[in-house]
Design a protein around this motif. Sequence first.
Motif, PDB file in Angstrom:
ATOM      1  N   GLU A 310       0.833  -1.202   0.000  1.00 56.15           N
ATOM      2  CA  GLU A 310       0.000   0.000   0.000  1.00 56.15           C
ATOM      3  C   GLU A 310       0.871   1.257   0.000  1.00 56.15           C
ATOM      4  OE1 GLU A 310      -2.979   0.036   2.967  1.00 56.15           O
ATOM      5  OE2 GLU A 310      -3.885   1.909   2.291  1.00 56.15           O
ATOM      6  N   GLY A 311       0.600   2.166  -0.910  1.00 55.21           N
ATOM      7  CA  GLY A 311       1.370   3.396  -1.025  1.00 55.21           C
ATOM      8  C   GLY A 311       2.612   3.254  -1.884  1.00 55.21           C
ATOM      9  N   GLU A 312       2.893   2.033  -2.405  1.00 53.42           N
ATOM     10  CA  GLU A 312       4.082   1.822  -3.255  1.00 53.42           C
ATOM     11  C   GLU A 312       3.924   2.573  -4.574  1.00 53.42           C
ATOM     12  OE1 GLU A 312       4.779  -2.278  -4.064  1.00 53.42           O
ATOM     13  OE2 GLU A 312       6.445  -1.912  -5.448  1.00 53.42           O
ATOM     14  N   LYS A 313       5.020   3.139  -5.092  1.00 50.79           N
ATOM     15  CA  LYS A 313       4.962   3.900  -6.336  1.00 50.79           C
ATOM     16  C   LYS A 313       4.699   2.964  -7.517  1.00 50.79           C
ATOM     17  CE  LYS A 313       7.943   7.744  -4.928  1.00 50.79           C
ATOM     18  NZ  LYS A 313       9.188   8.479  -5.187  1.00 50.79           N
ATOM     19  N   VAL A 314       3.724   3.349  -8.364  1.00 47.66           N
ATOM     20  CA  VAL A 314       3.430   2.621  -9.599  1.00 47.66           C
ATOM     21  C   VAL A 314       4.125   3.358 -10.742  1.00 47.66           C
ATOM     22  CG1 VAL A 314       1.626   1.838 -11.165  1.00 47.66           C
ATOM     23  CG2 VAL A 314       1.228   1.841  -8.692  1.00 47.66           C
ATOM     24  N   GLN A 315       4.982   2.666 -11.493  1.00 48.75           N
ATOM     25  CA  GLN A 315       5.798   3.291 -12.526  1.00 48.75           C
ATOM     26  C   GLN A 315       5.229   3.033 -13.915  1.00 48.75           C
ATOM     27  OE1 GLN A 315       9.630   1.529 -11.831  1.00 48.75           O
ATOM     28  NE2 GLN A 315      10.101   2.860 -10.112  1.00 48.75           N
ATOM     29  N   ALA A 316       5.432   4.018 -14.808  1.00 51.05           N
ATOM     30  CA  ALA A 316       5.016   3.865 -16.201  1.00 51.05           C
ATOM     31  C   ALA A 316       5.889   2.819 -16.875  1.00 51.05           C
ATOM     32  CB  ALA A 316       5.124   5.202 -16.928  1.00 51.05           C
ATOM     33  N   ALA A 317       5.263   1.858 -17.577  1.00 50.08           N
ATOM     34  CA  ALA A 317       6.024   0.804 -18.253  1.00 50.08           C
ATOM     35  C   ALA A 317       6.829   1.368 -19.413  1.00 50.08           C
ATOM     36  CB  ALA A 317       5.077  -0.285 -18.750  1.00 50.08           C
ATOM     37  N   ALA A 318       6.337   2.455 -20.020  1.00 51.41           N
ATOM     38  CA  ALA A 318       7.029   3.104 -21.138  1.00 51.41           C
ATOM     39  C   ALA A 318       6.567   4.551 -21.215  1.00 51.41           C
ATOM     40  CB  ALA A 318       6.752   2.378 -22.451  1.00 51.41           C
ATOM     41  N   ALA A 319       7.278   5.365 -22.003  1.00 50.88           N
ATOM     42  CA  ALA A 319       6.904   6.774 -22.163  1.00 50.88           C
ATOM     43  C   ALA A 319       5.574   6.875 -22.897  1.00 50.88           C
ATOM     44  CB  ALA A 319       7.993   7.514 -22.938  1.00 50.88           C
ATOM     45  N   GLY A 320       4.791   7.876 -22.546  1.00 47.94           N
ATOM     46  CA  GLY A 320       3.500   8.081 -23.204  1.00 47.94           C
ATOM     47  C   GLY A 320       2.813   9.312 -22.661  1.00 47.94           C
ATOM     48  N   ARG A 321       1.553   9.451 -23.010  1.00 49.20           N
ATOM     49  CA  ARG A 321       0.739  10.576 -22.544  1.00 49.20           C
ATOM     50  C   ARG A 321      -0.479  10.026 -21.815  1.00 49.20           C
ATOM     51  NH1 ARG A 321       0.882  15.821 -23.894  1.00 49.20           N
ATOM     52  NH2 ARG A 321       2.166  15.429 -25.733  1.00 49.20           N
ATOM     53  N   VAL A 322      -0.852  10.672 -20.663  1.00 44.30           N
ATOM     54  CA  VAL A 322      -1.989  10.211 -19.871  1.00 44.30           C
ATOM     55  C   VAL A 322      -3.274  10.422 -20.665  1.00 44.30           C
ATOM     56  CG1 VAL A 322      -3.286  10.477 -17.728  1.00 44.30           C
ATOM     57  CG2 VAL A 322      -0.801  10.734 -17.717  1.00 44.30           C
ATOM     58  N   LEU A 323      -3.944   9.297 -20.964  1.00 41.33           N
ATOM     59  CA  LEU A 323      -5.184   9.336 -21.726  1.00 41.33           C
ATOM     60  C   LEU A 323      -6.388   9.491 -20.817  1.00 41.33           C
ATOM     61  CD1 LEU A 323      -6.543   9.009 -24.498  1.00 41.33           C
ATOM     62  CD2 LEU A 323      -6.517   6.544 -24.140  1.00 41.33           C
ATOM     63  N   PHE A 324      -6.353   8.825 -19.651  1.00 45.55           N
ATOM     64  CA  PHE A 324      -7.451   8.894 -18.691  1.00 45.55           C
ATOM     65  C   PHE A 324      -6.885   8.741 -17.288  1.00 45.55           C
ATOM     66  CE2 PHE A 324     -11.617   8.501 -16.986  1.00 45.55           C
ATOM     67  CZ  PHE A 324     -11.561   7.517 -16.007  1.00 45.55           C
ATOM     68  N   ALA A 325      -7.396   9.537 -16.336  1.00 48.92           N
ATOM     69  CA  ALA A 325      -6.977   9.441 -14.933  1.00 48.92           C
ATOM     70  C   ALA A 325      -8.175   9.774 -14.055  1.00 48.92           C
ATOM     71  CB  ALA A 325      -5.816  10.393 -14.642  1.00 48.92           C
ATOM     72  N   GLY A 326      -8.684   8.773 -13.330  1.00 49.79           N
ATOM     73  CA  GLY A 326      -9.832   9.013 -12.476  1.00 49.79           C
ATOM     74  C   GLY A 326     -10.418   7.712 -11.960  1.00 49.79           C
ATOM     75  N   TYR A 327     -11.587   7.801 -11.321  1.00 47.18           N
ATOM     76  CA  TYR A 327     -12.244   6.625 -10.756  1.00 47.18           C
ATOM     77  C   TYR A 327     -13.138   5.978 -11.804  1.00 47.18           C
ATOM     78  CZ  TYR A 327     -15.056   3.708  -7.660  1.00 47.18           C
ATOM     79  OH  TYR A 327     -15.673   2.641  -7.064  1.00 47.18           O
ATOM     80  N   PHE A 328     -13.087   4.620 -11.869  1.00 49.47           N
ATOM     81  CA  PHE A 328     -13.962   3.889 -12.767  1.00 49.47           C
ATOM     82  C   PHE A 328     -14.445   2.647 -12.045  1.00 49.47           C
ATOM     83  CE2 PHE A 328     -15.586   1.732 -16.436  1.00 49.47           C
ATOM     84  CZ  PHE A 328     -15.951   2.759 -17.288  1.00 49.47           C
ATOM     85  N   LYS A 329     -15.769   2.416 -12.076  1.00 45.79           N
ATOM     86  CA  LYS A 329     -16.382   1.321 -11.352  1.00 45.79           C
ATOM     87  C   LYS A 329     -15.781  -0.019 -11.769  1.00 45.79           C
ATOM     88  CE  LYS A 329     -20.936  -0.627 -10.301  1.00 45.79           C
ATOM     89  NZ  LYS A 329     -22.383  -0.530 -10.592  1.00 45.79           N
ATOM     90  N   GLY A 330     -15.421  -0.842 -10.779  1.00 45.86           N
ATOM     91  CA  GLY A 330     -14.832  -2.141 -11.054  1.00 45.86           C
ATOM     92  C   GLY A 330     -13.317  -2.122 -11.145  1.00 45.86           C
ATOM     93  N   TYR A 331     -12.730  -0.925 -11.407  1.00 43.46           N
ATOM     94  CA  TYR A 331     -11.282  -0.789 -11.542  1.00 43.46           C
ATOM     95  C   TYR A 331     -10.698   0.187 -10.522  1.00 43.46           C
ATOM     96  CZ  TYR A 331     -11.742  -3.217 -16.015  1.00 43.46           C
ATOM     97  OH  TYR A 331     -12.004  -4.132 -16.984  1.00 43.46           O
ATOM     98  N   GLY A 332     -11.577   0.901  -9.765  1.00 46.17           N
ATOM     99  CA  GLY A 332     -11.091   1.859  -8.767  1.00 46.17           C
ATOM    100  C   GLY A 332     -10.438   3.066  -9.412  1.00 46.17           C
ATOM    101  N   MET A 333      -9.345   3.540  -8.799  1.00 42.06           N
ATOM    102  CA  MET A 333      -8.596   4.671  -9.326  1.00 42.06           C
ATOM    103  C   MET A 333      -7.701   4.179 -10.472  1.00 42.06           C
ATOM    104  SD  MET A 333      -9.832   7.055  -7.467  1.00 42.06           S
ATOM    105  CE  MET A 333      -8.799   8.417  -8.011  1.00 42.06           C
ATOM    106  N   VAL A 334      -7.984   4.660 -11.692  1.00 35.74           N
ATOM    107  CA  VAL A 334      -7.342   4.139 -12.907  1.00 35.74           C
ATOM    108  C   VAL A 334      -6.552   5.240 -13.605  1.00 35.74           C
ATOM    109  CG1 VAL A 334      -7.759   3.186 -15.217  1.00 35.74           C
ATOM    110  CG2 VAL A 334      -9.124   2.417 -13.285  1.00 35.74           C
ATOM    111  N   VAL A 335      -5.384   4.862 -14.175  1.00 34.71           N
ATOM    112  CA  VAL A 335      -4.646   5.751 -15.070  1.00 34.71           C
ATOM    113  C   VAL A 335      -4.309   4.934 -16.322  1.00 34.71           C
ATOM    114  CG1 VAL A 335      -2.456   5.209 -13.934  1.00 34.71           C
ATOM    115  CG2 VAL A 335      -2.627   7.236 -15.365  1.00 34.71           C
ATOM    116  N   ALA A 336      -4.569   5.503 -17.503  1.00 26.77           N
ATOM    117  CA  ALA A 336      -4.285   4.839 -18.774  1.00 26.77           C
ATOM    118  C   ALA A 336      -3.323   5.710 -19.583  1.00 26.77           C
ATOM    119  CB  ALA A 336      -5.572   4.612 -19.563  1.00 26.77           C
TER     120      ALA A 336
END
Length: 401
Positions: A310-336
């Motif tokens: 809990e609280g561990e940093k989640v790193q980007a697998a590769a360079a890119g641009r944030v397409l979506f960042a927010g809460y989504f039902k079934g997936y919780g807090m999501v970043v794409a």
Amino acid sequence: MIRNTLYHNKLKRLRKLLCLCVFSMMLSAPYATAANLNSLQTQITKSKQTKAQIEKQQKQLEKELAQSEQAIASASLKVNQTKNAITKARSSLATLQSKTAQLKANKRKQQSLLEQQLTSAYMSGENDLLKLLLNQEDLSKLSRAKGYYDYLNQARLDSIDDLASAQKELEDNEKKQIQTIESLKKLHSEQRKTQQIVNQEKTKRDRALKALKKDINYQNKKIAELSRSEQALKARLKKAREERKAREARKARELAAAAAEKKRAEQALTKFSSQKGKLAWPVNGRVLNHFGGARSSQVKWKGMLISANEGEKVQAAAAGRVLFAGYFKGYGMVVALDHNDNYITLYGYNQTLLHKAGDRVYKGEAIALAGHSGGQDRTSLYFELSHKGKAQNPLPWLSRR
């Protein structure tokens, strides 16, 4: 807590009513008459109303769960920011304390020098010059003596000025230390309050989650909702990508030169398809569920589930641009993240997010903090990789550990 207790009591009564309705229907079927048929229809209507009330309560709890997880994400981000501020304040305090020690040493040195000068002046006696005048010594000797006493007087004045300057600088530095300590105390107090909010929200979230899991309809609906949530999320990501492309197209028409420069920069990037087997692991945990494995009796995993703290940093697998960042039902807090060559990586079940839609991120950069949002029992990270909307097994894309 009172509201949850009332809800559970009400839910028990509603369940009993459903059972009685079914039992009554079974007993009265062989002896059905027009009168008891109306009675059965009335009971069926009441049962449907009861079911609607249960579903309404369930939706309310799901709404509270989403609100609680978003509050936890916001409070956790504030705790993280406060920790960084405390680290800076401690570093500043250490620097001030070191400076204070140097100033005190300098002050003692100036005091010692002044004491030596005063002692020397006292021992030599300042009436030697007067004696030379009365004894009418030669002028060259008299001139040298006068210059020597003038030099001693000036040296004493300089030492007094240096001592006064050191004392003032020391007082100013000690004031700064007091201010820094007060600031540090305030930051610690703020962190404790924020952490208390986080704990309260977690407790509230856990109560809501337990209430949901006790609902007899929840597990049956969860399977269907997972499929619907997956399709809805894909549709939302597609729409977000189309909207981003539309904004970029408008910007390209308005700022042709800037768009051309951006295009040249994007063309210089390494193609995502060439990075197979080289992507960075989002977290360093072990794989809990693999791509294609059974998620339930009707749903398979479209990505992989990785254990995390809990609280561990989640790193980007590769360079890119944030397409979506927010809460989504079934997936919780999501970043794409949107990569070139029509590839998208998705990171779910996070505690909080560190970037917003449109941000440019780089390989290995922290984009979220791991958690167990989305109704998960344990802290983990859901990682998905898709190409042109079709999910792919992400494991062969990741580097060997």
